[in-house]
Design a protein around this motif. Structure first.
Motif, PDB file in Angstrom:
ATOM      1  N   PHE A 142       0.930  -1.193   0.114  1.00 46.99           N
ATOM      2  CA  PHE A 142      -0.162  -0.034  -0.145  1.00 46.99           C
ATOM      3  C   PHE A 142       0.905   1.303   0.023  1.00 46.99           C
ATOM      4  O   PHE A 142       0.489   2.337  -0.774  1.00 46.99           O
ATOM      5  N   SER A 143       1.977   1.141   0.815  1.00 44.30           N
ATOM      6  CA  SER A 143       2.617   2.503   0.994  1.00 44.30           C
ATOM      7  C   SER A 143       3.619   3.006  -0.120  1.00 44.30           C
ATOM      8  O   SER A 143       3.567   4.115  -0.664  1.00 44.30           O
ATOM      9  N   LEU A 144       4.015   1.639  -0.781  1.00 44.57           N
ATOM     10  CA  LEU A 144       4.784   1.964  -2.292  1.00 44.57           C
ATOM     11  C   LEU A 144       3.858   2.458  -3.180  1.00 44.57           C
ATOM     12  O   LEU A 144       3.988   3.183  -3.957  1.00 44.57           O
ATOM     13  N   VAL A 145       2.518   1.711  -3.263  1.00 38.25           N
ATOM     14  CA  VAL A 145       1.832   2.459  -4.355  1.00 38.25           C
ATOM     15  C   VAL A 145       1.351   3.754  -4.032  1.00 38.25           C
ATOM     16  O   VAL A 145       1.280   4.498  -4.903  1.00 38.25           O
ATOM     17  N   TYR A 146       1.143   3.826  -3.024  1.00 38.98           N
ATOM     18  CA  TYR A 146       0.544   5.255  -2.534  1.00 38.98           C
ATOM     19  C   TYR A 146       1.636   6.266  -2.835  1.00 38.98           C
ATOM     20  O   TYR A 146       1.544   7.609  -3.432  1.00 38.98           O
ATOM     21  N   GLY A 147       2.940   5.999  -2.482  1.00 40.17           N
ATOM     22  CA  GLY A 147       4.104   6.858  -2.550  1.00 40.17           C
ATOM     23  C   GLY A 147       4.243   7.014  -4.238  1.00 40.17           C
ATOM     24  O   GLY A 147       4.883   8.076  -4.567  1.00 40.17           O
TER      25      GLY A 147
ATOM     26  N   TYR B 220      10.397  13.335  -8.453  1.00 43.19           N
ATOM     27  CA  TYR B 220      11.456  12.595  -8.349  1.00 43.19           C
ATOM     28  C   TYR B 220      11.639  11.458  -7.512  1.00 43.19           C
ATOM     29  O   TYR B 220      11.575  10.330  -7.513  1.00 43.19           O
ATOM     30  N   THR B 221      11.149  12.085  -6.214  1.00 43.58           N
ATOM     31  CA  THR B 221      10.886  10.941  -5.136  1.00 43.58           C
ATOM     32  C   THR B 221      10.091   9.845  -5.481  1.00 43.58           C
ATOM     33  O   THR B 221      10.363   8.678  -5.433  1.00 43.58           O
ATOM     34  N   SER B 222       8.739  10.330  -6.085  1.00 40.69           N
ATOM     35  CA  SER B 222       7.712   9.417  -6.405  1.00 40.69           C
ATOM     36  C   SER B 222       8.244   8.356  -7.336  1.00 40.69           C
ATOM     37  O   SER B 222       7.721   7.092  -7.400  1.00 40.69           O
TER      38      SER B 222
END
Lengths: 288, 340
Positions: free
Chosen positions: B62-67, B305-307
């Motif tokens: 979830f956090s990877l998809v959200y990010g 960039y982060t994303s």
């Protein structure tokens, strides 16, 4: 088999023997080749690391480039974060392992958890770093030692779950039945009988988990970050040995690189000591 | 059980609870109620912990998809096939790191799998007992050495060695061979795809050896002895009895090692060179997914960039998840066959 009749000198027999000799020689060569690389790495590590090893390393802070110093703050940072990670990860792992081995050994949930746990066991640690970054660092707005500890705890959990389950499964059912037959409730049977019988193996699991996380760099890079100075505030960036090695080794400064080698030696010694102790405690443990 | 000590175990129920002292008059119903409550509480606690393992996994996904949502929205599916990686114009694509990740792991596997299998063969069939145990233990200890050690060794010792001796030789030896000249083109940098692949090979070698030795050991001695009894050579026993019997296990072990190699960060980051391009030559610097994240994440400015970095992390997780899941299924099949 025709070869038997025609005796040891037949061409087929000779060919089979030749093939056997060649492949067996390859097996010897592969062993020598593989082991010599690994010996070479350890040799260089000891050679480079020992020259920089002194009391200074354990008593002084990391230096700015060009100055002399030690590795005290990263060593302490690593110790504290490892300790916290074990403190968070072990109870969770032991309880989950208990469920898998005692309550739900054959149920659906357990087989799913077992499967997922095995995948988490070898999941890329940098992804765990990203997860904790999103979960904690991005939410709190700053890097912190807590985030580093939680990232390491996520790595501890699957290791402890696995060993706890394996060790509890080895406890003979007759012990459980004996406990049940004198009227002991199941939770007490697990805590007073099964845990005691499996204690050595479970401690082994925790030691292996510590060995595993003490060299982890990737999950700390963007959770605990790094800190040039002493800090006892876990809410601030905290330096750790692996991250300092990473930073110092890639720097152009000679004395930083030397400290990186020394740090690498310290980590390796610690990991080797932990896994030898774990082996000693756990005896011949079957690995996955 | 040797630790059941001074008092019969049954008394634990009455004396061990803490709140109920032996001196007090014991109300049986009350005690039983307490015990039932404690029993339920403990069971639910362990169940919650087991579910927490699932929560961790879904949390990661979830956090990877959200990010990575901003990057997904901006680049779409084209992200997978775009070679550009430009923080200034905020144009990113994943194909170069994916290419580097796959190629370095492939090189590592090509080298480490045959050698690892031969070492396992040596340990199970050829080696005398007194030597087999120490070598086996040594291999297992080496499998536990942190990857940063391999990285620092690769940077300071192995890369200069390759640059000075091996790479010039490769370039001159294959310079005139049609396909290989492209593969070994360019100046000898020392660091690059090939170096990273070789370091990975050394790193996963103990891992492959240890798993395949365990798997080979699981072959029933009866099978091997029957083959030897027919007059088979050691190689024929290994090739036609041990290997077919353990095939799923060996494949599982290799996939497990591949999963490690794909996600490995520190051993690679030191020696890959961090260059976002696809070059035909394996001597050229490149990058892998994990090396890109490790090198750039803390310095990344701007959401996109982060994303994008989180998005390639998600891609890495998906790839390794598939590989590892496949590995586990294979190992489970072997265990089912052995009746475990």
């Amino acid at each position: 088999m025709a070869t038997l009749a025609s005796g040891a000198s037949s061409p087929l027999y000779a060919k089979r023997r030749r093939k056997n000799v060649v492949t067996m020689a390859m097996a010897y060569a592969a062993t020598g080749f593989g082991l010599s690389w690994l010996a070479l790495i350890l040799g260089v590590l000891f050679w480079e690391g020992f020259s920089g090893l002194s009391l200074r390393v354990f008593t002084e802070m990391t230096p700015p480039p060009g100055a002399s110093g030690g590795l005290l703050n990263p060593i302490i940072g690593s110790l504290v974060m490892t300790f916290l990670a074990v403190l968070i990860g072990t109870p969770l792992g032991v309880l989950a392992g208990t469920y898998l081995a005692e309550y739900g050994r054959y149920d659906r949930l357990s087989s799913v958890v077992r499967f997922i746990n095995d995948i988490l066991l070898s999941a890329p640690s940098i992804v765990i770093g990203l997860f904790i970054y999103e979960l904690m660092v991005a939410q709190m707005g700053h890097f912190s030692g807590w985030a580093g500890a939680v990232a390491l705890a996520v790595i501890v959990v699957p290791v402890v779950v696995r060993t706890t389950e394996d060790m509890l499964t080895l406890v003979p059912d007759t012990l459980r039945e004996a406990a049940a037959s004198v009227g002991l409730p199941r939770s007490l049977m697990i805590q007073k009988v099964a845990y005691r019988a499996a204690r050595a193996g479970m401690i082994t699991g925790v030691l292996l988990a510590i060995a595993r996380i003490s060299g982890e760099t990737a999950p700390l890079l963007f959770t605990a970050l790094n800190n040039q100075f002493w800090t006892n505030n876990m809410n601030a960036p905290v330096s750790s040995l692996p991250v300092v090695i990473f930073q110092f080794a890639l720097s152009p400064y000679k004395d930083w690189q030397e400290l990186a080698w020394t740090g690498a030696l310290i980590i390796t010694m610690a990991v080797l000591a932990l896994s030898i102790t774990a082996r000693f405690l756990g005896g011949e443990r079957k690995k996955s | 059980m040797n630790s059941s000590g001074e008092r019969p175990v049954v008394d634990v129920a009455f004396q061990g609870g803490g709140a109920i002292s032996a001196a007090e008059k014991v109300d049986r119903a009350k005690v039983l109620k307490r015990l039932r409550f404690g029993d339920d509480a403990f069971r639910h606690l362990t169940r919650a912990a087991a579910i927490a393992v699932l929560v961790i996994l879904s949390g990661i996904i979830f956090s990877l998809v959200y990010g990575s949502l901003p990057a997904i929205q901006k680049f779409g599916i084209g992200f997978l096939f775009d070679e550009s990686w430009n923080p200034v114009t905020e144009k990113f694509g994943a194909i170069a790191p994916i290419y580097g990740t796959v190629l370095t792991s492939l090189i590592a596997m090509l080298i480490a799998v045959p050698i690892g299998l031969f070492i396992a063969l040596f340990l199970t069939e050829l080696c005398p007992m007194w030597l087999g145990r120490p070598i086996g233990i040594a291999v297992e200890l080496l499998a536990g050495i942190p990857s940063i050690i391999y990285g620092i060794w690769g940077l300071f010792v192995f890369a200069p060695f390759l640059q000075q001796y091996v790479q010039p030789f490769l370039i001159s030896a294959f310079g005139n061979v049609p396909v290989l000249s492209n593969l070994f083109a360019g100046p000898p940098y020392g660091i690059g795809i090939l170096t990273a692949g070789l370091i990975l090979a050394i790193m996963v070698l103990p891992f492959i050896t240890s798993i395949s030795r365990d798997v080979f050991d699981a072959v029933p001695p009866m099978l091997k002895e029957s083959a030897y009894g027919l007059g088979c050579t050691t190689w024929e026993v290994a090739r036609y009895v041990v290997l077919p019997f353990t095939r799923v296990g060996v494949i599982g072990g290799v996939m497990l090692a591949l999963g490690r190699a794909l996600g490995e960060t520190m051993a690679v980051t030191f020696v890959i060179g961090n260059a976002h391009r696809i070059s035909g030559s394996i001597l050229a610097p490149g990058t892998t997914i994990s090396a890109t994240i490790a090198n750039e994440f803390t310095e990344a400015v701007g959401d996109i960039y982060t994303s994008s970095l989180i998005l390639i992390g998600l891609i890495l997780f998906v790839i390794t998840f598939i590989v590892l899941a496949f590995a586990r299924l294979m190992l489970m099949r072997l265990n089912a066959r052995l009746g475990k």
